[in-house]
Design a protein around this motif. Structure first.
Motif, PDB file in Angstrom:
ATOM      1  N   LEU A   1      15.121  -1.380 -28.765  1.00  0.00           N
ATOM      2  CA  LEU A   1      16.242  -0.096 -27.933  1.00  0.00           C
ATOM      3  C   LEU A   1      16.434   0.777 -29.187  1.00  0.00           C
ATOM      4  CD1 LEU A   1      17.981   0.307 -25.868  1.00  0.00           C
ATOM      5  CD2 LEU A   1      19.752  -0.741 -26.328  1.00  0.00           C
ATOM      6  N   MET A   2      17.442   0.317 -29.917  1.00  0.00           N
ATOM      7  CA  MET A   2      17.387   0.822 -31.073  1.00  0.00           C
ATOM      8  C   MET A   2      17.352   2.381 -32.028  1.00  0.00           C
ATOM      9  SD  MET A   2      20.145  -1.551 -33.648  1.00  0.00           S
ATOM     10  CE  MET A   2      20.031  -2.938 -33.326  1.00  0.00           C
ATOM     11  N   MET A   3      15.472   1.468 -32.012  1.00  0.00           N
ATOM     12  CA  MET A   3      14.483   2.526 -32.536  1.00  0.00           C
ATOM     13  C   MET A   3      13.907   3.335 -31.901  1.00  0.00           C
ATOM     14  SD  MET A   3      11.699  -0.621 -34.054  1.00  0.00           S
ATOM     15  CE  MET A   3      10.584   0.466 -34.387  1.00  0.00           C
ATOM     16  N   ASN A   4      14.294   3.010 -29.936  1.00  0.00           N
ATOM     17  CA  ASN A   4      14.213   3.714 -29.448  1.00  0.00           C
ATOM     18  C   ASN A   4      14.840   4.715 -29.418  1.00  0.00           C
ATOM     19  OD1 ASN A   4      13.621   3.366 -26.361  1.00  0.00           O
ATOM     20  ND2 ASN A   4      13.623   5.032 -26.712  1.00  0.00           N
ATOM     21  N   LEU A   5      16.519   4.263 -29.877  1.00  0.00           N
ATOM     22  CA  LEU A   5      17.318   5.620 -29.694  1.00  0.00           C
ATOM     23  C   LEU A   5      17.290   5.669 -31.091  1.00  0.00           C
ATOM     24  CD1 LEU A   5      19.609   3.726 -27.309  1.00  0.00           C
ATOM     25  CD2 LEU A   5      18.242   5.172 -26.932  1.00  0.00           C
TER      26      LEU A   5
ATOM     27  N   ILE B   1      16.864 -21.696 -26.523  1.00  0.00           N
ATOM     28  CA  ILE B   1      18.122 -21.099 -26.233  1.00  0.00           C
ATOM     29  C   ILE B   1      17.180 -20.438 -27.357  1.00  0.00           C
ATOM     30  CG2 ILE B   1      20.152 -20.865 -27.215  1.00  0.00           C
ATOM     31  CD1 ILE B   1      20.999 -23.473 -26.037  1.00  0.00           C
ATOM     32  N   GLY B   2      16.341 -21.039 -28.525  1.00  0.00           N
ATOM     33  CA  GLY B   2      15.928 -20.170 -29.336  1.00  0.00           C
ATOM     34  C   GLY B   2      14.803 -18.890 -29.192  1.00  0.00           C
ATOM     35  N   VAL B   3      14.470 -19.290 -28.474  1.00  0.00           N
ATOM     36  CA  VAL B   3      13.635 -18.260 -27.658  1.00  0.00           C
ATOM     37  C   VAL B   3      13.525 -17.088 -26.870  1.00  0.00           C
ATOM     38  CG1 VAL B   3      11.655 -17.965 -25.803  1.00  0.00           C
ATOM     39  CG2 VAL B   3      11.022 -19.475 -26.939  1.00  0.00           C
ATOM     40  N   GLY B   4      15.402 -17.516 -26.019  1.00  0.00           N
ATOM     41  CA  GLY B   4      15.835 -16.897 -25.564  1.00  0.00           C
ATOM     42  C   GLY B   4      16.522 -15.290 -26.787  1.00  0.00           C
ATOM     43  N   LEU B   5      17.282 -16.438 -27.913  1.00  0.00           N
ATOM     44  CA  LEU B   5      17.651 -16.137 -28.863  1.00  0.00           C
ATOM     45  C   LEU B   5      16.886 -14.366 -29.652  1.00  0.00           C
ATOM     46  CD1 LEU B   5      19.499 -17.670 -30.787  1.00  0.00           C
ATOM     47  CD2 LEU B   5      20.980 -15.746 -29.730  1.00  0.00           C
ATOM     48  N   SER B   6      15.447 -15.027 -29.698  1.00  0.00           N
ATOM     49  CA  SER B   6      14.349 -13.802 -30.042  1.00  0.00           C
ATOM     50  C   SER B   6      14.412 -13.059 -29.413  1.00  0.00           C
ATOM     51  CB  SER B   6      12.627 -15.054 -30.698  1.00  0.00           C
ATOM     52  OG  SER B   6      13.429 -15.626 -31.378  1.00  0.00           O
ATOM     53  N   SER B   7      13.906 -13.206 -28.001  1.00  0.00           N
ATOM     54  CA  SER B   7      13.396 -12.059 -27.792  1.00  0.00           C
ATOM     55  C   SER B   7      14.564 -11.167 -26.908  1.00  0.00           C
ATOM     56  CB  SER B   7      13.712 -12.786 -26.053  1.00  0.00           C
ATOM     57  OG  SER B   7      12.132 -14.473 -25.883  1.00  0.00           O
TER      58      SER B   7
ATOM     59  N   VAL C   1      16.912 -17.419 -35.355  1.00  0.00           N
ATOM     60  CA  VAL C   1      17.587 -17.295 -36.422  1.00  0.00           C
ATOM     61  C   VAL C   1      17.310 -16.129 -37.129  1.00  0.00           C
ATOM     62  CG1 VAL C   1      18.609 -18.322 -38.536  1.00  0.00           C
ATOM     63  CG2 VAL C   1      17.947 -19.576 -36.757  1.00  0.00           C
ATOM     64  N   SER C   2      15.828 -15.930 -37.239  1.00  0.00           N
ATOM     65  CA  SER C   2      15.423 -14.971 -38.200  1.00  0.00           C
ATOM     66  C   SER C   2      15.389 -13.454 -37.181  1.00  0.00           C
ATOM     67  CB  SER C   2      13.432 -14.976 -38.736  1.00  0.00           C
ATOM     68  OG  SER C   2      13.509 -16.329 -39.441  1.00  0.00           O
ATOM     69  N   ALA C   3      15.145 -13.466 -36.022  1.00  0.00           N
ATOM     70  CA  ALA C   3      15.464 -12.587 -35.212  1.00  0.00           C
ATOM     71  C   ALA C   3      16.861 -11.734 -35.081  1.00  0.00           C
ATOM     72  CB  ALA C   3      14.280 -12.935 -33.692  1.00  0.00           C
ATOM     73  N   SER C   4      18.215 -12.783 -35.806  1.00  0.00           N
ATOM     74  CA  SER C   4      19.008 -12.624 -34.868  1.00  0.00           C
ATOM     75  C   SER C   4      19.337 -12.355 -36.086  1.00  0.00           C
ATOM     76  CB  SER C   4      20.082 -13.595 -34.737  1.00  0.00           C
ATOM     77  OG  SER C   4      19.356 -14.487 -33.145  1.00  0.00           O
ATOM     78  N   ALA C   5      19.430 -11.907 -37.543  1.00  0.00           N
ATOM     79  CA  ALA C   5      19.619 -11.795 -38.382  1.00  0.00           C
ATOM     80  C   ALA C   5      18.932 -10.534 -38.877  1.00  0.00           C
ATOM     81  CB  ALA C   5      18.819 -12.905 -40.382  1.00  0.00           C
ATOM     82  N   SER C   6      17.950 -10.218 -38.553  1.00  0.00           N
ATOM     83  CA  SER C   6      17.074  -8.763 -39.195  1.00  0.00           C
ATOM     84  C   SER C   6      17.842  -8.008 -37.446  1.00  0.00           C
ATOM     85  CB  SER C   6      15.724  -8.748 -38.096  1.00  0.00           C
ATOM     86  OG  SER C   6      15.023  -9.842 -38.974  1.00  0.00           O
ATOM     87  N   LEU C   7      17.761  -8.742 -36.584  1.00  0.00           N
ATOM     88  CA  LEU C   7      18.983  -7.642 -35.732  1.00  0.00           C
ATOM     89  C   LEU C   7      20.216  -7.190 -36.508  1.00  0.00           C
ATOM     90  CD1 LEU C   7      19.500  -6.397 -33.197  1.00  0.00           C
ATOM     91  CD2 LEU C   7      20.496  -8.828 -32.511  1.00  0.00           C
TER      92      LEU C   7
ATOM     93  N   ALA D   1      14.367  -7.562 -28.203  1.00  0.00           N
ATOM     94  CA  ALA D   1      14.717  -6.639 -27.126  1.00  0.00           C
ATOM     95  C   ALA D   1      15.862  -5.091 -27.753  1.00  0.00           C
ATOM     96  CB  ALA D   1      15.189  -6.694 -25.711  1.00  0.00           C
ATOM     97  N   LEU D   2      17.232  -5.495 -28.255  1.00  0.00           N
ATOM     98  CA  LEU D   2      17.723  -4.877 -29.213  1.00  0.00           C
ATOM     99  C   LEU D   2      17.464  -3.889 -30.269  1.00  0.00           C
ATOM    100  CD1 LEU D   2      21.018  -7.250 -28.944  1.00  0.00           C
ATOM    101  CD2 LEU D   2      20.577  -5.411 -27.241  1.00  0.00           C
TER     102      LEU D   2
END
Lengths: 344, 253
Positions: free
Chosen positions: A175-179, A161-167, A106-112, A171-172
C-alpha cells in the motif's frame, strides 16, 4: 568433562565431527572475514590488509579496511548469525524445520516499521530513525506473539498468527509503495525491502548491538528447554520444562535478534531456515546444541554471499537479500518436500 | 515415601465438566490402574493432578505440597509422566531421548554428569535398549519406541510414575514386556498409576483399580473387590462373565 575414571569414549567419526564442528566454522568465519577485506572495487593484497589491521599501511588502506570493508563484512556476519540463531531456536520451539523469523512475521513487521519511517520522511530527521523503527516493529510483533503464547497452548496457532502478521505487513508495505509520494522514497523503500549490507559503519553496528546481545543471551540461557521440547509439549512439561516461560523467552530472544538484524540490513530471508537445516544432523538433531553452529554457519553463508555479490560482474551491485532469496527459496521448497507426514 | 493425594479435583473445559470432584491417592509400592471408557476423564484427571491444566476446584498434593505451587522441575523429580501421545520432533539418537528424562536434574544432553550417565545407563539396560542406544529413534519399531519412552521415564529416578496408555497399539508380547518393566519398578519401591484399556491385564498386574465414568470416580479398591460383572456393565456398558481373573466379554449392552 572427563575425569580419569570416566569410561574412554569410543572415537567414532560422528563424535569427532561434532567436536570439530564449531572450531571449523569459527576458522571459516575468520577466513571469510579476511577475504571480505581483500575484495572490492580495488582488490588489496593480503599484506596490505594485514598491515592496515594492525595500524600500519597508509591512510587510504586503513580507511578502506576499517571504514568500508570490515564493517560491511562484520555486518553480514552479525546479520547472518542473528538470523541463523533465531531460526534454530524457533525451529526448536515450534518443532518444525520450516520455522524462522519470517514465518512468525517478525521480519515482516520490522521491515514494515522501517518502511513507515521512510514513507513519512522520519529518516530525514535522524539517521537513527530507520534502525529504531525496525527494532520497534520487531518488538511489536514479538510482544503480540508473546501475548499469544501465554494464551494459547498450540504451536499451530502461533504459526498462523505469524502468517497473518506477515501477510498484513506485506499488504501495508505494498500500500505504501502504491501511494509513494515520489520516486525517491519509492527507491528507498525498495532498497530497504531488498536487503543489503553495503555502506554500513561501526556506528550502525553499535546501535544494533545492545538488542543483538540481549537477544543472543536470552536464547542461549533458555536453550536447554529446546532439547526437552523434542519430546512434544506435554512430555516436555512432564520432564520439568516450564512451557510458558520457554515460549516467552525464545520468542523474545528471537524477536530482539531479528529486529537488530533487520535494523542492520533490511529483510534477508531464508538464511534462518537453511543454516539450521544443514547443521542439525551434525549435532545429532539436538536443538540446543545446534544454536552455536547454526549461528556461525549462517554468518559464514551471508559473508560468502556478500563476497559473491561484490565480485559478480553486474551493472548495479546485486542486493544481498535478493541473492539470499534466490539461493534460499528453492532450498526452502526442497526442505518442505522432504518432510514426512506425522511430524506435526 | 512419596505419595500423591488428589482431593475433590474438578476440571472443566468451557461448559463441559471433565472431572467431577475426584479423590484418590497413589503411594510408593503400589501399581494402580485407572480404568474407564473413552472420554471418562482419565487423561484429564492425570493432567489436572500433575498441574498441567488449570483446575477449577480441589487439590493435588505431592508429599503434602500442592502441585500447583511446585515448580515443574520439583514436580518432575517426584513424578515421571508418560503422556498418551508421544511425538518425537527430530530423529534423535535413542540414548539422547532417554537422557531427556534427566532434564529435571539439570542434565544437558550431550554433556551428562556421571550421575546422569549412571541413571541413563541403568534405564537403558532395564528396558533392554543397550543394542539400540545409538540408533536413530525414527528407525525403531512401535514396541522399541515404547521401551525407549519407558526408559526415558525411568531415567528420572522419580519415586512415582504416571503413564497414560503405555501399552496402546502394542502386540501382546510387548504389552507384557512393558508391564513387566513397570511391575519391577514398583517392586523396587516405586509407585505407578497407569491408564489401561485391557481389563484382563489390569486385573493381573494391578494392586488397585480406579474406575471412572463420566468424569467421576465410581469405585476405587483392590482388584477382587471392584472387578465385578455389574461394574463392567455399569462402566463400560458390556456384558461379561468373570471367573477368577478370567474375563469373558460377551457383547455390548
Amino acid at each position: 568433562m572427563s575425569g580419569p575414571q570416566s569410561k574412554p569414549q569410543p572415537a567414532n567419526p560422528s563424535s569427532l565431527v561434532e567436536r570439530g564442528l564449531i572450531p571449523c566454522l569459527a576458522i571459516g568465519c575468520v577466513i571469510a572475514l579476511f577475504l571480505s577485506c581483500l575484495l572490492g572495487s580495488t582488490p588489496l593484497p593480503p599484506d596490505r590488509v594485514l598491515a592496515a589491521f594492525f595500524g600500519g599501511a597508509d591512510v587510504g588502506d586503513r580507511l578502506v579496511v576499517w571504514s568500508i570493508r570490515l564493517p560491511r563484512a562484520l555486518t553480514a556476519f552479525l546479520v547472518g548469525s542473528a538470523l541463523g540463531l533465531s531460526g534454530a531456536a524457533l525451529q526448536g520451539l515450534l518443532r518444525n524445520p520450516l520455522a524462522e523469523p519470517g514465518v512468525l512475521g517478525v521480519s515482516a513487521s520490522a521491515s514494515l516499521a522501517a518502511t513507515v519511517s521512510i514513507y513519512y520522511g522520519l529518516v530525514g530527521l535522524s539517521p537513527w530513525a530507520l534502525p529504531l523503527a525496525a527494532i520497534i516493529g520487531a518488538l511489536g510483533a514479538t510482544a503480540l506473539l508473546a501475548l499469544a503464547a501465554i494464551r494459547t497452548q498450540s504451536v499451530i496457532t502461533l504459526i498462523l498468527i505469524g502468517v497473518g502478521l506477515s501477510s498484513f505487513a506485506g499488504a501495508l508495505m505494498s500500500l505504501m509503495m502504491n501511494l509513494a509520494p515520489n520516486p525517491f522514497s519509492l527507491a528507498d523503500m525498495i532498497n530497504w525491502m531488498l536487503g543489503s549490507v553495503a555502506n554500513r559503519s561501526f556506528n550502525d553496528i553499535g546501535f544494533a548491538a545492545p538488542f543483538l546481545i540481549a537477544g543472543t543471551a536470552i536464547l542461549f540461557v533458555s536453550r536447554r528447554g529446546l532439547s526437552a521440547l523434542t519430546l512434544g509439549e506435554e512430555a516436555a512439561s512432564g520432564v520439568g520444562l516450564n512451557l510458558r516461560n520457554q515460549r516467552i523467552l525464545t520468542v523474545l530472544g528471537a524477536g530482539l535478534a531479528t529486529g537488530a538484524s533487520v535494523a542492520l540490513a533490511g529483510a534477508i530471508g531464508f538464511v534462518g531456515i537453511v543454516a539450521p537445516h544443514v547443521i542439525r544432523p551434525f549435532t545429532r538433531h539436538d536443538p540446543a546444541r545446534s544454536l552455536t553452529p547454526s549461528a556461525l554457519f549462517a554468518g559464514l553463508l551471508l559473508m560468502l554471499a556478500d563476497i559473491l555479490v561484490r565480485i559478480l560482474p553486474s551493472q548495479s551491485e546485486l542486493k544481498l537479500g535478493v541473492v539470499a532469496a534466490l539461493l534460499g527459496a528453492p532450498a526452502f521448497v526442497w526442505i518442505a518436500m522432504q518432510r514426512r507426514a506425522g511430524h506435526d | 515415601m512419596t505419595s500423591l493425594k488428589i482431593s475433590d479435583l474438578t476440571l472443566r473445559a468451557k461448559q463441559t465438566l471433565l472431572v467431577d470432584r475426584a479423590s484418590t491417592h497413589l503411594n510408593a509400592g503400589e501399581l494402580v490402574v485407572l480404568l474407564g471408557p473413552n472420554g471418562a476423564g482419565k487423561t484429564s484427571l492425570i493432567r489436572g493432578a500433575l498441574g498441567l491444566i488449570k483446575t477449577e476446584a480441589g487439590t493435588s498434593e505431592l508429599d503434602g505440597h500442592a502441585v500447583s505451587s511446585m515448580s515443574p522441575t520439583e514436580r518432575a523429580q517426584k513424578v515421571s509422566y508418560l503422556p498418551q501421545i508421544r511425538p518425537l520432533a527430530w530423529p534423535n539418537r535413542v540414548r539422547d531421548v532417554v537422557a531427556l528424562g534427566r532434564y529435571s536434574h539439570g542434565a544437558t544432553v550431550g554433556r551428562l554428569s556421571d550421575e546422569d550417565q549412571t541413571a541413563v545407563d541403568s534405564a537403558i539396560s532395564a528396558c533392554d535398549l543397550t543394542q539400540l542406544q545409538d540408533r536413530s529413534a525414527d528407525t525403531l519399531s512401535g514396541g522399541e519406541l515404547a521401551r525407549m519412552h519407558c526408559a526415558r521415564a525411568f531415567a528420572a529416578n522419580a519415586p512415582l510414575l504416571i503413564a497414560d496408555e503405555p501399552i496402546a497399539a502394542l502386540d501382546p508380547r510387548h504389552q507384557f514386556r512393558i508391564l513387566d518393566l513397570i511391575k519391577s519398578y514398583v517392586d523396587q519401591g516405586g509407585g505407578a498409576l497407569l491408564v489401561l484399556h485391557d481389563i484382563e491385564l489390569a486385573a493381573r498386574f494391578a494392586s488397585r483399580l480406579i474406575w471412572m465414568k463420566d468424569g467421576r470416580i465410581i469405585a476405587d479398591g483392590p482388584v477382587h473387590e471392584t472387578l465385578t460383572a455389574e461394574r463392567l456393565a455399569e462402566v463400560y456398558g458390556v456384558s461379561a462373565t468373570i471367573s477368577d481373573t478370567r474375563i469373558i466379554m460377551e457383547g455390548a449392552l
